[in-house]
Design an enzyme around this catalytic site. Sequence first.
Site, PDB file in Angstrom:
ATOM      1  N   ALA A 187     -57.332 -31.695  -4.292  1.00 36.69           N
ATOM      2  CA  ALA A 187     -57.324 -30.236  -4.320  1.00 36.69           C
ATOM      3  C   ALA A 187     -57.256 -29.793  -5.767  1.00 36.69           C
ATOM      4  O   ALA A 187     -56.811 -30.543  -6.620  1.00 36.69           O
ATOM      5  CB  ALA A 187     -56.127 -29.711  -3.542  1.00 36.69           C
ATOM      6  N   THR A 188     -57.690 -28.578  -6.032  1.00 35.51           N
ATOM      7  CA  THR A 188     -57.653 -28.075  -7.408  1.00 35.51           C
ATOM      8  C   THR A 188     -56.218 -27.969  -7.882  1.00 35.51           C
ATOM      9  O   THR A 188     -55.386 -27.350  -7.219  1.00 35.51           O
ATOM     10  CB  THR A 188     -58.272 -26.661  -7.454  1.00 35.51           C
ATOM     11  OG1 THR A 188     -59.500 -26.675  -6.767  1.00 35.51           O
ATOM     12  CG2 THR A 188     -58.482 -26.239  -8.887  1.00 35.51           C
ATOM     13  N   THR A 189     -55.910 -28.597  -8.983  1.00 37.33           N
ATOM     14  CA  THR A 189     -54.560 -28.447  -9.530  1.00 37.33           C
ATOM     15  C   THR A 189     -54.570 -27.652 -10.817  1.00 37.33           C
ATOM     16  O   THR A 189     -53.584 -27.034 -11.162  1.00 37.33           O
ATOM     17  CB  THR A 189     -53.926 -29.816  -9.820  1.00 37.33           C
ATOM     18  OG1 THR A 189     -54.825 -30.565 -10.607  1.00 37.33           O
ATOM     19  CG2 THR A 189     -53.610 -30.548  -8.533  1.00 37.33           C
TER      20      THR A 189
END
Lengths: 252, 299
Positions: free
Chosen positions: A72-74
């Site tokens: 997931a985008t962090t």
Amino acid sequence: QNPKVDSTTSSIEHNAGSNSNKHYRTTRFVSTITDLLFILLLIMSLSLQSGGTSSRALPNPTSSTLSAPAQATTRPITTGTSVLGVKYNGGVMLAADTLCSYGSLAKYKNARRLLPVNSRTLVGASGEYSDLQSISDLLRRNALEDRCTADSLYEEETQSEECAKEVWSYLRAVMYNRRNKMNPLWNDVVVAGFKQNADGTTSDEPFLGVVDKIGTAYEDDILATGFGGYIALPLLREKYSANMEEGEARAL
Amino acid sequence: QRPILPAHSKNHKLSKTVTTMASLLSATSAVHSRNGQSCLPIHSSEGQATIPVRFDGTNLSISTNPTANIIDGSSIDHGITKAPYERSFSPYEFNGGTTLAISGPDYAVVAADTRLSSGYEILSRNVSKLHPLTERCVLGSAGCKTDVDQLRSVLDIKMKVYQHNHRKPMATPSVAQMLGNTLYMKRFFPYYSFNVLAGIDSEGKGAVYSYDAIGSFERTPFSASGSGQSFLIPLMDNVISHKNRLDEQRDLPVEEVVEIVKDAFLTAGERDIYTGDAVEIKIITKEGIRTEMFNLKAD
């Protein structure tokens, strides 16, 4: 323009094709209710809104596409900075610089962060540039589908197109959906354009709204995203007056 | 029979990765103990207003990393001066604001400021926090605006369905129950919204209900929520509930209550940085809803 249009239509066809394959396979499974849910899940996992894997990446997906995305985008990697928006007499204006940074490196000096969606909506975003490109693709795909499924291919363009306010509402739902999956599109998106009258024609009333990465959506006469907001908004708030002329708005 | 699925259950099915409260509770940084039991902050006045949440791909947990709370890029360090840390994305953000609702014998007054903030930035000075649900009922919400907007959409849809099924608009106590249920349905990934519901009940009396983020609610004579509630509730205790006063209590007419509300917001706006700009006041009587605006300081 033609190569762009071709690639988007071919990707829509590809999606539709693999959808029907999966549909056929999954109808053999358990009960009807779980079936419908599975089908919904599969179809949703293909689209940008769900943040799942794209069908283009996996032509014969196994059942593992039902599980959560591996990453997931962090954090944002290639970023654009602020977008400013101002309403004026008879229109709305967006401004953004053309720099995309890669951390502290000024990597792309001529990147466009203000993109048209259809003939009455303009979208600009700060934050992750690749997510802006995804959003732009999604909105343009929707606009194309609107045109293709309109009553007539030859009618007045603006009748079947989404107006700016509809694009803004839709984008809010997209961003909220992604944040619920803890995989946001890392952007603050400004949507500018015109509202529409009850009969679908473009109204004279300009629209300016913003959606951030968790789906916070609001509209106003002057907007700024990102760090520039701290600097620009106080100045804009002080000097802004309703119904300025275009030249004044540009100077401001 | 196809069950009518609430809008958010698809997210639950999809994100099987959202773990239960047990694992959320196991992280200690945002948890404080009360009578020996650990609990999450679910009230806007408790501890951190923003819940830093960590998602490692399978588990949703409270972020235990004390340095990774700010996710807006303003604390980019690139591991140069401090030790490398992991920044996490928080699905919640506190957008500020205060709401107040007061009930009377045949009216209800609900008010909220119009400021939308994020951190120390004012995003907009003109955003409404009040949402009429029926002609006799208004919902005021402070907290995270995106969750508040979603909650409103969900409620509007449910009320439309009710109207179609029962051929009448929903009564205020029923709306109150439905709102409580709707909030509890998202017990393990809450709507970060602190609500007050104000309206006229079926007998014509004013009704005010106060809520927490996960749907526990109670009918009260008045209610305040949001960042300025600590300034408003003690004031209301004295003026509306007439506590710790020796003079005789009298019924307050609606015009006087509106003046009290304006004074209360001036008070809250003076000391709370998230409250200011303007107050939107809605007066609900059996005739309908009337709206007034009142300007506050813009600082």
